[in-house]
Scaffold this active site. Structure first.
Site, PDB file in Angstrom:
ATOM      1  N   CYS B 117       0.857  -1.175   0.000  1.00  0.00           N
ATOM      2  CA  CYS B 117       0.000   0.000   0.000  1.00  0.00           C
ATOM      3  C   CYS B 117       0.900   1.234   0.000  1.00  0.00           C
ATOM      4  O   CYS B 117       1.784   1.348   0.845  1.00  0.00           O
ATOM      5  CB  CYS B 117      -0.858  -0.090   1.265  1.00  0.00           C
ATOM      6  SG  CYS B 117      -1.440   1.451   1.951  1.00  0.00           S
ATOM      7  N   GLU B 118       0.678   2.172  -0.931  1.00  0.00           N
ATOM      8  CA  GLU B 118       1.611   3.304  -1.005  1.00  0.00           C
ATOM      9  C   GLU B 118       1.346   4.335   0.089  1.00  0.00           C
ATOM     10  O   GLU B 118       2.122   5.264   0.263  1.00  0.00           O
ATOM     11  CB  GLU B 118       1.540   3.987  -2.374  1.00  0.00           C
ATOM     12  CG  GLU B 118       0.307   4.821  -2.604  1.00  0.00           C
ATOM     13  CD  GLU B 118       0.355   5.554  -3.939  1.00  0.00           C
ATOM     14  OE1 GLU B 118       1.155   5.176  -4.818  1.00  0.00           O
ATOM     15  OE2 GLU B 118      -0.425   6.506  -4.100  1.00  0.00           O
ATOM     16  N   HIS B 119       0.247   4.147   0.803  1.00  0.00           N
ATOM     17  CA  HIS B 119      -0.083   5.127   1.836  1.00  0.00           C
ATOM     18  C   HIS B 119       0.507   4.771   3.196  1.00  0.00           C
ATOM     19  O   HIS B 119       0.825   5.642   3.980  1.00  0.00           O
ATOM     20  CB  HIS B 119      -1.599   5.280   1.957  1.00  0.00           C
ATOM     21  CG  HIS B 119      -2.227   5.736   0.692  1.00  0.00           C
ATOM     22  ND1 HIS B 119      -3.398   5.224   0.187  1.00  0.00           N
ATOM     23  CD2 HIS B 119      -1.831   6.670  -0.214  1.00  0.00           C
ATOM     24  CE1 HIS B 119      -3.696   5.820  -0.945  1.00  0.00           C
ATOM     25  NE2 HIS B 119      -2.754   6.701  -1.216  1.00  0.00           N
ATOM     26  N   HIS B 120       0.634   3.481   3.476  1.00  0.00           N
ATOM     27  CA  HIS B 120       1.126   3.048   4.780  1.00  0.00           C
ATOM     28  C   HIS B 120       2.345   2.140   4.698  1.00  0.00           C
ATOM     29  O   HIS B 120       2.885   1.759   5.730  1.00  0.00           O
ATOM     30  CB  HIS B 120       0.031   2.309   5.566  1.00  0.00           C
ATOM     31  CG  HIS B 120      -1.196   3.127   5.812  1.00  0.00           C
ATOM     32  ND1 HIS B 120      -2.278   3.132   4.973  1.00  0.00           N
ATOM     33  CD2 HIS B 120      -1.499   4.003   6.805  1.00  0.00           C
ATOM     34  CE1 HIS B 120      -3.194   3.970   5.429  1.00  0.00           C
ATOM     35  NE2 HIS B 120      -2.756   4.503   6.551  1.00  0.00           N
ATOM     36  N   GLN B 158      -4.833  -0.047  -5.173  1.00  0.00           N
ATOM     37  CA  GLN B 158      -5.427  -1.183  -5.877  1.00  0.00           C
ATOM     38  C   GLN B 158      -6.111  -0.773  -7.180  1.00  0.00           C
ATOM     39  O   GLN B 158      -6.035  -1.488  -8.184  1.00  0.00           O
ATOM     40  CB  GLN B 158      -6.417  -1.922  -4.963  1.00  0.00           C
ATOM     41  CG  GLN B 158      -6.856  -3.258  -5.544  1.00  0.00           C
ATOM     42  CD  GLN B 158      -7.750  -4.050  -4.616  1.00  0.00           C
ATOM     43  OE1 GLN B 158      -7.611  -3.998  -3.403  1.00  0.00           O
ATOM     44  NE2 GLN B 158      -8.681  -4.787  -5.193  1.00  0.00           N
ATOM     45  N   HIS B 186      -6.358  -5.740   2.614  1.00  0.00           N
ATOM     46  CA  HIS B 186      -5.373  -4.696   2.894  1.00  0.00           C
ATOM     47  C   HIS B 186      -4.986  -4.741   4.354  1.00  0.00           C
ATOM     48  O   HIS B 186      -5.809  -4.473   5.242  1.00  0.00           O
ATOM     49  CB  HIS B 186      -5.969  -3.330   2.534  1.00  0.00           C
ATOM     50  CG  HIS B 186      -6.128  -3.123   1.065  1.00  0.00           C
ATOM     51  ND1 HIS B 186      -5.455  -2.148   0.358  1.00  0.00           N
ATOM     52  CD2 HIS B 186      -6.863  -3.803   0.152  1.00  0.00           C
ATOM     53  CE1 HIS B 186      -5.784  -2.232  -0.931  1.00  0.00           C
ATOM     54  NE2 HIS B 186      -6.630  -3.214  -1.084  1.00  0.00           N
ATOM     55  N   CYS B 188      -3.386  -2.735   5.971  1.00  0.00           N
ATOM     56  CA  CYS B 188      -3.515  -1.436   6.631  1.00  0.00           C
ATOM     57  C   CYS B 188      -4.914  -1.276   7.231  1.00  0.00           C
ATOM     58  O   CYS B 188      -5.115  -0.470   8.137  1.00  0.00           O
ATOM     59  CB  CYS B 188      -3.219  -0.298   5.654  1.00  0.00           C
ATOM     60  SG  CYS B 188      -4.208  -0.338   4.156  1.00  0.00           S
TER      61      CYS B 188
END
Lengths: 262, 227
Positions: B117-120, B158, B186, B188
Site C-alpha cells: 500500500c503506497e499510503h502506509h 489497488q 489490505h 492497513c
C-alpha cells in the site's frame, strides 16, 4: 491481591536466575522472573528493586523477553519526525518520488502505522490485568481459541498474522476472558519471533494466575516467507508452549489440543 | 592522442551498432555498469541506515542479537517488494506472443498477488483474475501472471494496479477486450485503523468487449467470481 502480587515479585527478585529449564517449569516454585523494566523510563507501577539487569541469564533467548522496554505516548510524539524522515529516505532509495500526490503524507502515515504495530512496548501486563483476576472455585480447563493475532517479524519488518489458542487449568483464580486476548495483544504488537511470542504469553498468564497449567498454541502465516524469499503461499508455522500440568500430563495436553481443533 | 583514439572508436561504434552507444569508449561501458552497481549499493545502504533509525526510534535495542542484521534484511526485502519499478512489459512479453486463430475468451484466474500500500507501506494481497479476447494474437499464459508481478511489486493503490494491468495487456496484444478483477485484503485495514479482519476490496477494469457487452462481462464474472 495486591499484597500477594508484591510478595510474588519480591521473592522472584531474590532468587537466582537459574537455568532456562527451571524457568519454563518452575513457576510452582515462584522462580519465574517477572519481566522487569530495563530502561530508566520505568513507570511508577514497578515495585521497588525491579531492575533485573544485575543477573542476566546466559541464554540470549531469555534476555530479550525478560526485559520490558517501556515507551510512552510522549516518546511516540517525539520520535515521529525522525521516523518520518527515515521513511522519506527509504522512499527515495527505492526510486520513488516522495513529492508525488499519493506519497506526500506517506512517511507520516507509515511512521504512525509502525508505532501502532509496536505499541506493545508501551504497555505492561500489570496495567491490563489488575482488576480482572477473580476467585472462582473452578478447576476445569478454560480455553479461549481463535484469537486473531498480528505481529511484525523482527528479521524483515514484515507482518506475521494468525491465531492464538490459549488454555489454562485454574487454581482457584480465573482471569477475565478478554484479558487473555489483551495479553496476546501486548506481546504480539512488537518486533517478534513466533517462538518467543508463544512463550511470553504462556509465562505472563502463569505469573498472573499461578494456575495448575497453561497451554498456548499459535498458528501463523509469515509474510516474509509468503511475499519474498521462498514464496510459499500456503505454509503456516505452528508453535506451542505447555507449562505445568499441560506439559506433564499427556491426557490434559491431548484434551486441550483436541478442543482447539474442533 | 585522446582525440585520435576517440575518432577511431567512433568509427568502430558506427560499424557495430550493438556496442554500447551511450559512450564513445568501450571502457566507459564497464565503468557505467560499475557506477550503476555502486549507486544501487549506495541506495541500499541509505535504506539500511534509515531502518536502523526506525528501529531505535521505536524503542528497540538495535544491538540485540535478533535485530543485528535486520536493517539489511529489511532493506533487501523492501527492494524486492518494489522490484517492479525496474521491469517493463516489453522485457517479458517480446518472445511470447503467438499467432493463433482463437477468438474465444481466455481466462487466467486466481493469480496470487502481493503488493505494498503506497499510503502506509504495509502489504496488501489477494488474487487477480484476467481475461481477454484475442484477435489473431495470444500470449503465453504465464506472461499474464508476470505482468501482474511487474505492476504489483511497486508502491500501489489497488485501483491503479488494476488499470495498469489491463492497459498493459491491451497495448501489448491489441485484443478485442480485456478484463481484470482484483480481490485483495489490505493489512492497513486489518492490522491497524478500523481493524476489520474479514473485509476485502474488489476492483475491476473492463476494456473493449468486456466494457461494451454486458453478457460478456457477466460470463467472465460468473466464471471467475464463483466461490
Amino acid at each position: 491481591m495486591e499484597h500477594s502480587k508484591q510478595t510474588q515479585y519480591s521473592s522472584n527478585e531474590k532468587k537466582d536466575s537459574g537455568d532456562s529449564g527451571s524457568v519454563l517449569n518452575g513457576h510452582f516454585d515462584g522462580m519465574v522472573k517477572r519481566p522487569a523494566g530495563g530502561t530508566g523510563r520505568a513507570a511508577a507501577a514497578q515495585p521497588p528493586g525491579a531492575e533485573s539487569s544485575s543477573h542476566r541469564p546466559a541464554a540470549s533467548v531469555m534476555e530479550s523477553w525478560r526485559e520490558e522496554r517501556t515507551r510512552s505516548v510522549e516518546d511516540n510524539e517525539m520520535s515521529l519526525p525522525s521516523l518520518a524522515a527515515a521513511y522519506t529516505t527509504i522512499l527515495r532509495g527505492l526510486g520513488e518520488d516522495p513529492q508525488r500526490q499519493g506519497l506526500l503524507k506517506t512517511p507520516w502515515r507509515a511512521a504512525t502505522a509502525m508505532q501502532f504495530f509496536t505499541k506493545g512496548y508501551q504497555e505492561k501486563i500489570i496495567d491490563v490485568l489488575n482488576d480482572a483476576i477473580f476467585d472462582e472455585d473452578h478447576d476445569e480447563m478454560v480455553i479461549v481459541k481463535d484469537i486473531d493475532m498480528f505481529s511484525m517479524c523482527e528479521h524483515h519488518l514484515v507482518p506475521i498474522f494468525g491465531r492464538v489458542h490459549i488454555g489454562y487449568l485454574p487454581n482457584k483464580r480465573v482471569l477475565g476472558l478478554s484479558k487473555l486476548a489483551r495479553i496476546v495483544e501486548i506481546y504480539s504488537r512488537r518486533l517478534q519471533v513466533q517462538e518467543r511470542l508463544t512463550k511470553q504469553i504462556a509465562v505472563a498468564i502463569t505469573e498472573a494466575l499461578q494456575p495448575t497449567g497453561v497451554g498456548v498454541v499459535i498458528e501463523a502465516t509469515h509474510m516474509c516467507m509468503v511475499m519474498r524469499g521462498v514464496q510459499k503461499m500456503n505454509s503456516k508455522t505452528v508453535t506451542s508452549t505447555m507449562l505445568g500440568v499441560f506439559r506433564e500430563d499427556p491426557k490434559t495436553r491431548d484434551e486441550f489440543l483436541t478442543l482447539i481443533r474442533s | 592522442m585522446e582525440n585520435h583514439q576517440a575518432s577511431e572508436l567512433i568509427g568502430v561504434v558506427a560499424e557495430h551498432p550493438n556496442m554500447c552507444v551511450k559512450s564513445k569508449h568501450s571502457v566507459l561501458c564497464r565503468e557505467e555498469k560499475d557506477s550503476k552497481d555502486a549507486a544501487n549499493a549506495d541506495k541500499q545502504s541509505h535504506i539500511e541506515k534509515s531502518y536502523t533509525t526506525i528501529l531505535s526510534e521505536l524503542g528497540e535495542d538495535v544491538n540485540r542479537e535478533g535485530l543485528l542484521r535486520t536493517p539489511l534484511r529489511a532493506a533487501k526485502a523492501m527492494q524486492f517488494f518494489t522490484k517492479g519499478y525496474k521491469e517493463t512489459t516489453q522485457d517479458i512479453l517480446n518472445d511470447a506472443i503467438f499467432d493463433e486463430n482463437h477468438e474465444g475468451m481466455v481466462i487466467v484466474k486466481d493469480i496470487e498477488l502481493f503488493s505494498l500500500c503506497e499510503h502506509h507501506l504495509v502489504p496488501f494481497f489477494g488474487k487477480a483474475h484476467i481475461a481477454y479476447f484475442p484477435i489473431k494474437k495470444v500470449v503465453g499464459l504465464s506472461k499474464l501472471a508476470r505482468i501482474v508481478e511487474i505492476y504489483c511489486r511497486r508502491l500501489q493503490v489497488q485501483e491503479r494496479l488494476t488499470k495498469q494491468i489491463a492497459s498493459a495487456i491491451s497495448e501489448a496484444l491489441e485484443p478485442a477486450g480485456v478484463a481484470v478483477v482484483i480481490e485483495a485484503v489490505h493489512m492497513c485495514m486489518v492490522m491497524r485503523g478500523v481493524q476489520k479482519i474479514n473485509a476485502s476490496t474488489v476492483t475491476s477494469a473492463m476494456l473493449g468487449r468486456f466494457h461494451d457487452d454486458p453478457k460478456t462481462r457477466k460470463e467472465f464474472l460468473g466464471l471467475t467470481m464463483r466461490k
